[in-house]
Design an enzyme around this catalytic site. Structure first.
Site, PDB file in Angstrom:
ATOM      1  N   CYS A  37       0.845  -1.191   0.000  1.00 35.31           N
ATOM      2  CA  CYS A  37       0.000   0.000   0.000  1.00 35.31           C
ATOM      3  C   CYS A  37       0.881   1.241   0.000  1.00 35.31           C
ATOM      4  CB  CYS A  37      -0.905   0.006   1.224  1.00 35.31           C
ATOM      5  SG  CYS A  37       0.047   0.066   2.751  1.00 35.31           S
ATOM      6  N   CYS A  40       3.428   1.650   2.624  1.00 34.00           N
ATOM      7  CA  CYS A  40       4.673   0.869   2.448  1.00 34.00           C
ATOM      8  C   CYS A  40       5.675   1.666   1.621  1.00 34.00           C
ATOM      9  CB  CYS A  40       4.415  -0.427   1.683  1.00 34.00           C
ATOM     10  SG  CYS A  40       3.287  -1.543   2.473  1.00 34.00           S
ATOM     11  N   ASP A 463      -2.727  17.888 -28.893  1.00 34.65           N
ATOM     12  CA  ASP A 463      -1.813  17.761 -30.003  1.00 34.65           C
ATOM     13  C   ASP A 463      -2.676  17.988 -31.247  1.00 34.65           C
ATOM     14  OD1 ASP A 463       0.699  16.898 -31.187  1.00 34.65           O
ATOM     15  OD2 ASP A 463      -0.474  15.215 -31.927  1.00 34.65           O
ATOM     16  N   ASP A 667      -2.014  11.192 -29.953  1.00 31.10           N
ATOM     17  CA  ASP A 667      -2.308   9.895 -30.578  1.00 31.10           C
ATOM     18  C   ASP A 667      -1.078   9.161 -31.092  1.00 31.10           C
ATOM     19  OD1 ASP A 667      -1.708  11.570 -32.688  1.00 31.10           O
ATOM     20  OD2 ASP A 667      -3.113  10.606 -34.057  1.00 31.10           O
ATOM     21  N   ASP A 671       3.952  11.295 -28.969  1.00 33.76           N
ATOM     22  CA  ASP A 671       3.246  11.931 -27.854  1.00 33.76           C
ATOM     23  C   ASP A 671       3.448  11.157 -26.553  1.00 33.76           C
ATOM     24  OD1 ASP A 671       2.134  13.796 -29.606  1.00 33.76           O
ATOM     25  OD2 ASP A 671       0.433  12.507 -30.061  1.00 33.76           O
TER      26      ASP A 671
END
Length: 781
Positions: A37, A40, A463, A667, A671
């Protein structure tokens, strides 16, 4: 590392020390085992940071890696490993063979993670399977008619036998982790689970083995095995869901590795031989034929071609390459063939640099500290203190005969009602429903972190190519220059272009088909077709010589432009369009304007985001003029133009430095670093796999409307999670004093651990039902 036509400094290779640090520091990455978790990972981070010689340490829970900057004079890798192990966690060392190959994704690590996930799933299945049997058996207590037929002691022993595997196999990790925490004086969710379930189990064990002792003190020897089993099963459910989301983060890097060419055709001693990519050396001469992948980075010696670099740059049009131009590994050669001299291999290549950028961005994002874990650091010790205080008070103040049982019941009831089972469910359930709803609307949400970040977004960075626009060339203007009609010209031109593979040619054919000239041109056939590399194409159709291409093609064939044609072309060029010239029989017959067109839905989506108070910024590699045109079309006020692929992540950082929470929408592979750097990345569905893997959210449809839905949905989901956490805490905080026996002196009420478990179950149910309300979510139209 340069792209053709642009000369710019190479991005820093991450091997050397970053300038901000003290001189002489080195960076090490350790694979850490056993973190469950956020508390930790915080703990490991603190333990490392306190170690002498460590300048800075960041621990990423999702990738289970620690990145440490240290002074080699004061501490070495073994010392760092020891520091982690002393904190109670393991370090997994990859074998040297694996570490040597930079682009070999660490398969050893993946295999270990997959095995850990399978193990977790098995533990969960065992816990659920047994809890399903234990629950109804425990309920028999509530049916007196049934109870008269079954002996209670026997039933208790059966329940004990069924609960032991849950405790020792399924829940073992919680107890180990709680014990480690105790040794290092830290408390996490695991501590509370371990103490709560452990106390319930030990109390039940006593009631099973020595029931007469309870009877002597006038108490029913009740057992709470179902509490132990159910809590462990529910908590494990949360863990399984979380682990599933985590396993997907490394897929981005795998997808990038997959782009690499596997072999290269190298000239050795005058012979062309295929060798594995690992054996290619700097200075080798490599042959690339049409349709093949470029093996690695280099400089063209002979030949020319068009190369599709969209996987690196996101630009849809192939780049014309000739002698002296740079080519990059993993790009696709289209038309011609060429030979190049290798200039970079392995970790130096453009592709490896992008992998590195993505890895760094993924590693540097602080995972949203789970509220539940933060709270548990304070909550756990407080609850345990209250439980102990309850025990002590009852033991001191209760009548002699019933003091031990009353004290025990109070102690166990407090721990159980405080057990953060609803807390454990608050986030995963809302996320499951929210992500499910998202999928219905074509928005795939990777994990909780993505939702949490999307809710806080203040700036959306788009973009241009393939995001606001379609990302493929389309004919925008068709201008006949000598009084001819499009109906007559188009079939002739389409007949030529049908023979060509070039994207611009495909755009012309698509346009002609859309104008309904298919039937006309199908009858026409082009003969003597010829493609002129980097200039266009020519053929004879219906006895007429037709040329279609750029200015160079016309001047090479001595076709002269009139002033009117020159002006018309200049007008199209000023609108940032590519101009194709069509000449028939030596005279210019038409001008064709080709551009990447804006999607219909883009403007409306951008306005919807602006209406929600989100600033929309555009980023593009195009020049200032083109960028301004597109921005104006869709109503964007601020934009970055002439941004090189390698600088995209930098623009995201720039916006973040202004104190904005940035969502990046893109896309292409180029990127990916920016998507990973942004607070939240959204990848367009038409894009590359790599972009999708680097992003927290994937939009299945190539449509900006999805961005609006994603942000809106995450806001709703986060609202639900906050309500859930409120429910979870209210039960706990109201329940604790009652469980501690606060009302007993006044009303004689004492909360039995069974009812405490019931109240806890109720809090879980209210959390679940609240999450299910999300199912009614409607996307904004």
């Amino acid at each position: 590392m340069e792209t053709s036509h642009h000369h710019h400094p190479a991005p820093p290779v991450p091997a050397g020390p970053p300038p901000a640090l003290a001189a002489g520091t080195e960076t090490a990455t350790l694979n850490i085992e056993g973190m469950t978790c956020a508390s930790c990972s915080n703990f490991v981070e603190k333990a490392l940071s306190r170690t002498p010689g460590v300048q800075r340490a960041t621990v990423n829970l999702a990738s289970e890696k620690a990145t440490i900057e240290y002074l080699p004079g004061q501490i070495d890798r073994a010392g760092l490993k020891a520091a982690v192990e002393q904190a109670g966690y393991g370090v997994h060392e990859a074998s040297p063979a694996v570490t040597a190959n930079v682009l070999a994704s660490d398969e050893e690590l993946d295999a270990r993670k997959a095995a850990a996930y399978q193990n977790l799933k098995r533990r969960f299945q065992v816990a659920v399977g047994l809890a399903v049997v234990i629950m109804p058996l425990s309920m028999l207590m509530l049916w007196p008619a049934m109870m008269s037929r079954i002996s209670t002691p026997l039933l208790n022993y059966v329940l004990l036998a069924l609960t032991l595997p849950v405790l020792l196999y399924s829940g073992r990790e919680f107890y180990v982790s709680a014990w480690n925490g105790l040794r290092h004086r830290t408390a996490s969710m695991d501590t509370l689970i371990a103490v709560g379930t452990g106390a319930a189990f030990l109390y039940s064990l006593a009631a099973t083995l020595i029931p007469h002792w309870f009877m002597q003190h006038g108490l029913m020897p009740e057992v709470y095995y179902d509490t132990t089993a159910t809590i462990i099963a529910l908590i494990l459910l949360g863990k399984v869901l979380e682990s599933r989301a985590k396993s997907k983060t490394s897929a981005a890097i795998k997808a990038l590795m997959g782009l690499q060419a596997k072999t290269a055709r190298v000239v050795r001693n005058g012979q062309e031989v295929d060798v594995p990519i690992e054996q290619v050396l700097v200075g080798d001469e490599v042959v690339v034929r049409p349709g093949e992948k470029v093996a690695t980075d280099g400089l063209i010696l002979t030949g020319r071609s068009a190369v599709d670099e969209s996987m690196l740059t996101g630009e849809s049009l192939p780049v014309e390459k000739k002698e002296g131009d740079n080519v990059f590994g993993a790009t696709l050669n289209k038309t011609g063939s060429f030979r190049f001299r290798v200039s970079k291999v392995g970790a130096e290549t453009m592709l490896a640099q992008i992998v590195k950028l993505v890895e760094e961005a993924q590693g540097s994002r602080a995972p949203i500290q789970q509220l539940a874990d933060k709270v548990s650091a304070v909550f756990v010790p407080v609850v345990i203190m209250i439980a102990i205080a309850t025990f002590v008070l009852w033991f001191d103040l209760a009548p002699e005969a019933s003091r031990v049982p009353l004290a025990l019941v109070g102690f166990v009831a407090v721990l159980i009602i405080a057990c953060p089972c609803a807390l454990g469910l608050a986030t995963p359930t809302a996320i499951m429903v929210g992500t499910g709803k998202g999928a219905e609307h074509g928005v795939l949400i990777r994990n909780a972190e993505a939702l949490e970040k999307a809710e806080k977004v203040t700036t959306v960075l788009l973009d241009k190519t393939g995001t606001i626009t379609r990302g493929e060339p389309a004919v925008t203007d068709f201008v006949p220059t000598n009084g001819d009609t499009p109906a007559h010209l188009l079939p002739l031109l389409a007949a030529v272009e049908r023979q060509s593979e070039h994207p611009l040619a495909e755009a012309v054919v698509r346009y002609a088909d859309a104008q309904g000239v298919a039937a006309g041109s199908a009858a026409l056939t082009a003969t003597a077709f010829q493609a002129y590399e980097g200039r266009g194409a020519g053929a004879t159709v219906d006895g007429q010589v037709i040329l279609l291409g750029n200015r160079r093609l016309l001047s090479e064939n001595n076709v002269v432009l009139s002033t009117d044609t020159e002006q018309a072309a200049a007008q199209l060029l000023s609108e940032a369009k590519t101009v194709l010239y069509a000449a028939i029989g030596g005279h210019v017959a038409a001008l064709i304007g080709v551009a990447d067109t804006v999607r219909e839905s883009s403007r409306a989506a951008i306005q919807a985001l602006q209406a929600d108070g989100i600033e929309v910024v555009m980023m593009t590699g195009d020049n200032q003029q083109t960028a301004a045109k597109v921005a104006e079309q869709v109503g964007i006020k601020r934009f970055f133009a002439e941004v090189l692929p390698a600088d995209k992540a930098g623009k995201v950082k720039e916006l973040q430095a202004e104190g904005r929470v940035v969502a990046m929408v893109g896309d292409g592979i180029n990127d990916a670093p920016a998507l990973a750097q942004a607070d939240i990345g959204l990848a367009m569905g038409g894009g590359t796999d790599v972009a999708m893997e680097a992003a927290g959210i994937t939009l299945m449809r190539s449509d900006l409307q999805g961005v609006v839905t994603a942000i809106d949905l995450s806001r709703q989901t986060m609202r639900t999670i906050k309500q859930n956490l409120f429910f979870a805490f209210v039960y706990n905080t109201l329940g604790i004093p009652i469980a501690a026996g606060l009302l007993y002196p006044f009303t004689g009420w004492l909360l039995s651990p069974m009812l405490a478990a019931g109240a806890m179950a109720l809090s879980s149910v209210s959390v679940l039902t609240n999450s299910l309300r999300l199912r009614g979510y409607q996307a904004k139209a």
